[in-house]
Motif scaffolding. Structure first.
Motif, mmCIF file in Angstrom:
data_model
loop_
_atom_site.group_PDB
_atom_site.id
_atom_site.type_symbol
_atom_site.label_atom_id
_atom_site.label_comp_id
_atom_site.label_asym_id
_atom_site.label_seq_id
_atom_site.Cartn_x
_atom_site.Cartn_y
_atom_site.Cartn_z
ATOM 1 N N LYS A 114 0.851 -1.184 0.000
ATOM 2 C CA LYS A 114 0.000 0.000 0.000
ATOM 3 C C LYS A 114 0.893 1.242 0.000
ATOM 4 C CE LYS A 114 -3.664 2.320 2.512
ATOM 5 N NZ LYS A 114 -4.520 2.351 3.710
ATOM 6 N N ALA A 115 0.528 2.234 -0.836
ATOM 7 C CA ALA A 115 1.316 3.459 -0.993
ATOM 8 C C ALA A 115 2.753 3.149 -1.425
ATOM 9 C CB ALA A 115 1.307 4.292 0.281
ATOM 10 N N ASP A 116 2.915 2.112 -2.230
ATOM 11 C CA ASP A 116 4.237 1.716 -2.711
ATOM 12 C C ASP A 116 4.863 2.850 -3.517
ATOM 13 O OD1 ASP A 116 6.191 0.293 -4.679
ATOM 14 O OD2 ASP A 116 5.662 -1.261 -3.241
ATOM 15 N N PRO A 117 6.171 3.089 -3.387
ATOM 16 C CA PRO A 117 6.815 4.175 -4.148
ATOM 17 C C PRO A 117 6.757 3.988 -5.664
ATOM 18 C CG PRO A 117 8.443 2.818 -2.993
ATOM 19 C CD PRO A 117 7.105 2.445 -2.450
ATOM 20 N N HIS A 118 6.451 2.779 -6.146
ATOM 21 C CA HIS A 118 6.301 2.580 -7.590
ATOM 22 C C HIS A 118 4.967 3.131 -8.110
ATOM 23 C CE1 HIS A 118 9.438 -0.432 -6.626
ATOM 24 N NE2 HIS A 118 9.854 -0.208 -7.861
ATOM 25 N N LEU A 119 4.060 3.486 -7.191
ATOM 26 C CA LEU A 119 2.759 4.033 -7.569
ATOM 27 C C LEU A 119 2.782 5.556 -7.484
ATOM 28 C CD1 LEU A 119 0.543 1.568 -5.542
ATOM 29 C CD2 LEU A 119 0.648 1.692 -8.044
ATOM 30 N N PRO A 120 1.923 6.245 -8.267
ATOM 31 C CA PRO A 120 1.842 7.701 -8.161
ATOM 32 C C PRO A 120 1.347 8.112 -6.780
ATOM 33 C CG PRO A 120 0.751 6.914 -10.158
ATOM 34 C CD PRO A 120 1.042 5.713 -9.311
ATOM 35 N N ALA A 121 1.775 9.279 -6.320
ATOM 36 C CA ALA A 121 1.309 9.797 -5.041
ATOM 37 C C ALA A 121 -0.213 9.949 -5.074
ATOM 38 C CB ALA A 121 1.962 11.143 -4.744
ATOM 39 N N GLY A 122 -0.852 9.540 -3.990
ATOM 40 C CA GLY A 122 -2.294 9.657 -3.927
ATOM 41 C C GLY A 122 -3.040 8.495 -4.538
ATOM 42 N N ARG A 123 -2.336 7.490 -5.061
ATOM 43 C CA ARG A 123 -2.987 6.304 -5.618
ATOM 44 C C ARG A 123 -2.415 5.060 -4.946
ATOM 45 N NH1 ARG A 123 -7.607 6.824 -8.927
ATOM 46 N NH2 ARG A 123 -7.645 9.033 -9.439
ATOM 47 N N GLY A 124 -2.461 5.059 -3.620
ATOM 48 C CA GLY A 124 -1.785 4.003 -2.876
ATOM 49 C C GLY A 124 -2.634 2.828 -2.477
ATOM 50 N N TYR A 125 -3.951 2.888 -2.695
ATOM 51 C CA TYR A 125 -4.816 1.770 -2.320
ATOM 52 C C TYR A 125 -4.978 0.865 -3.529
ATOM 53 C CZ TYR A 125 -8.784 -0.877 -0.542
ATOM 54 O OH TYR A 125 -9.611 -1.891 -0.133
ATOM 55 N N VAL A 126 -4.425 -0.347 -3.467
ATOM 56 C CA VAL A 126 -4.350 -1.206 -4.650
ATOM 57 C C VAL A 126 -5.113 -2.505 -4.432
ATOM 58 C CG1 VAL A 126 -2.149 -0.273 -5.456
ATOM 59 C CG2 VAL A 126 -2.154 -2.150 -3.848
ATOM 60 N N TYR A 127 -5.665 -3.020 -5.520
ATOM 61 C CA TYR A 127 -6.387 -4.272 -5.464
ATOM 62 C C TYR A 127 -6.584 -4.804 -6.873
ATOM 63 C CZ TYR A 127 -10.105 -0.707 -5.830
ATOM 64 O OH TYR A 127 -10.854 0.375 -6.170
ATOM 65 N N PHE A 128 -7.236 -5.984 -7.012
ATOM 66 C CA PHE A 128 -7.491 -6.643 -8.289
ATOM 67 C C PHE A 128 -6.211 -6.868 -9.095
ATOM 68 C CE2 PHE A 128 -11.786 -4.276 -8.156
ATOM 69 C CZ PHE A 128 -12.274 -5.190 -7.244
ATOM 70 N N PRO A 129 -5.157 -7.469 -8.546
ATOM 71 C CA PRO A 129 -3.935 -7.679 -9.324
ATOM 72 C C PRO A 129 -4.117 -8.772 -10.378
ATOM 73 C CG PRO A 129 -3.751 -8.791 -7.228
ATOM 74 C CD PRO A 129 -5.052 -8.025 -7.182
ATOM 75 N N MET A 130 -3.467 -8.576 -11.526
ATOM 76 C CA MET A 130 -3.442 -9.599 -12.574
ATOM 77 C C MET A 130 -2.042 -9.670 -13.140
ATOM 78 S SD MET A 130 -7.076 -9.109 -14.565
ATOM 79 C CE MET A 130 -6.875 -10.663 -15.422
#
Length: 459
Positions: free
Chosen positions: A15-31
């Protein structure tokens, strides 16, 4: 990610991984792509609603050998509306394929310091939900299944509010096989009881009355061990092993070898006695049984509180090992971030409707927000306001948790909702009118003097 051969696990994207844009840290539905080189995920600013949340779809390049990101996430479906994403795919030969098994030099997301101080003779280990929970580096992780009103708390411990956790049947069989082979046992755990008035099973290897190996249970301020041996009746011999002084976390450790039972509380001999408790017999009558926490097969009483750092050895630990385990666990408990806890009598004033399973699919659990009137406060910092918002479990284990009844006063044990980061991934049903100034708490599901939800006062 999980290596199926060894059960070794590691984090691909946090969550809030540095590889993600700031403000888009809640992740789900991985494929994952067919060659393990691409990962597609949905990411939102923290919104959960499947039908109204603004989440975008991102793709990251992965190292196929470790399944770790090697490029920043790139948005492929930026849109404020609902986004769908295809199965990521690369033609064969575009990138080198790999099994995805992590190399031995790859750092794990769990520190090596999580390992129990001594591993020799271990037959069961479940420390916390964020620990490795394996008997050896190449072994399988223990997996516990929550049943009923049971979840993982902010310390990643088992939280028991009327439900229980169950180990896999293979774990129960391996435990019994290991202990019967030696006819010796050490049981160690950290427990935090919800009250000193309750009765219930803490941990059991049992299939029901007169079909148990051992049951560790609480009865008021006493901790009792029902131990089946070759010299005991089928229901086992009951021995008091400890007395609880408070509801603070405590490290309990028991050792058994034929004719000799010893108990230690926070590293000290229980009761101050230096002489072992005489318990005759061995484990000859033991059979593979269900291994459960918070309740036992065939018993309706449920223990309420939290459990963690459960370890069972097929040998009695030496005095130095016991002291080392106690010191390690005390340091761990003392390092936990504190949260102010209050005990209040409340009366329900408004409740958000509990969603259906179809509405929260694919989730299996949901939280619900209530508004309550404070009738009386028993413990903790003064709330200073007449009403509170309370987040509670509305669905657990795919079962609806009954709401409180109107006109009845209940006693609740609460902590600030802001101190519960483990709840962020769950569906939150909040249909109450917007409110400013009302503090928000989380219902721990365990009363200080009564069973949760049991009425204590009627108007």
């Amino acid at each position: 990610a999980l290596d199926l051969a060894t059960r070794r696990s590691w984090t691909v994207l946090e969550k809030a991984d540095p590889h993600l844009p700031a403000g888009r840290g809640y992740v789900y539905f991985p494929m994952l792509s067919n060659d393990n080189s691409l990962l597609a995920v949905g990411a939102s600013p923290g919104e959960h609603d499947h039908f109204r949340a603004d989440y975008d779809i991102f793709v990251l390049e992965l190292d196929p050998a470790t399944l770790l990101p090697r490029s920043p996430a790139k948005a492929i479906a930026p849109n404020p509306a609902i986004d769908r994403f295809p199965d990521p795919f690369r033609p064969a030969g575009a990138t080198p394929g790999a099994s995805g098994t992590p190399p031995s030099t790859m750092p794990l997301s769990r520190p090596a310091a999580d390992a129990t101080a001594t591993a020799r003779g271990l037959v069961f280990l479940w420390q916390r939900a964020d620990a490795e929970n394996r008997l050896s580096p190449s072994g399988a992780s223990e997996v516990l299944t929550a049943e009923g009103l049971a979840w993982i708390d902010r310390y990643r411990a088992m939280a028991l509010g009327g439900g229980r956790f169950s180990a896999d049947s293979n774990s129960g069989r391996r435990l019994v096989d290991g202990l019967v082979a030696k006819h010796q046992m050490t049981l160690s755990l950290v427990l935090t009881p919800a009250s000193l008035q309750q009765r219930g099973v803490i941990v059991a290897s049992s299939d029901g009355p007169r079909a148990g190996n051992f049951i560790l249970r609480q009865e008021g301020d006493r901790i009792l061990l029902d131990l089946r041996t070759s010299d005991s009746p089928k229901e086992g011999t009951t021995t008091e092993v400890a007395r609880l002084r408070s509801t603070a976390p405590v490290h309990l450790l028991l050792t058994f070898s034929p004719g000799r039972l010893e108990a230690f509380v926070d590293g000290a001999k229980s009761g101050g006695s230096e002489r072992p408790i005489p318990v005759a017999g061995d484990f000859f009558p033991w059979k593979p049984r269900a291994l459960t926490f918070g309740g036992a097969e065939g018993q309706s009483e449920r223990w309420r509180g939290t459990l963690s750092e459960v370890a069972i050895w097929a040998r009695p630990l030496a005095a130095a090992e016991i002291a080392g385990e106690s010191a390690r666990l005390r340091k761990l408990v003392d390092s936990r971030p504190a949260a102010e806890r209050i005990v209040v009598d409340v009366r329900l004033r408004a409740s958000s409707p509990t969603p259906t399973l179809d509405q929260i699919s694919p989730y299996r659990e949901a939280l619900v927000v209530d508004e309550v009137e404070v009738v009386r406060q028993h413990a903790g910092p003064a709330v200073g306001v007449p009403r509170l918002r309370v987040v509670r479990w509305g669905i657990l284990d795919r079962q609806t948790v009954p709401a409180a009844a109107n006109g009845v006063t209940y006693r609740l044990v609460l902590e600030p909702f802001s101190a519960q980061p483990q709840l962020e991934p769950f569906f939150l049903a909040d249909r109450l009118p917007a409110s400013t100034g009302l503090p928000i708490f989380f219902d721990l599901g365990a009363s200080a003097t009564e069973d949760p939800g049991r009425p204590i006062l009627r108007r």
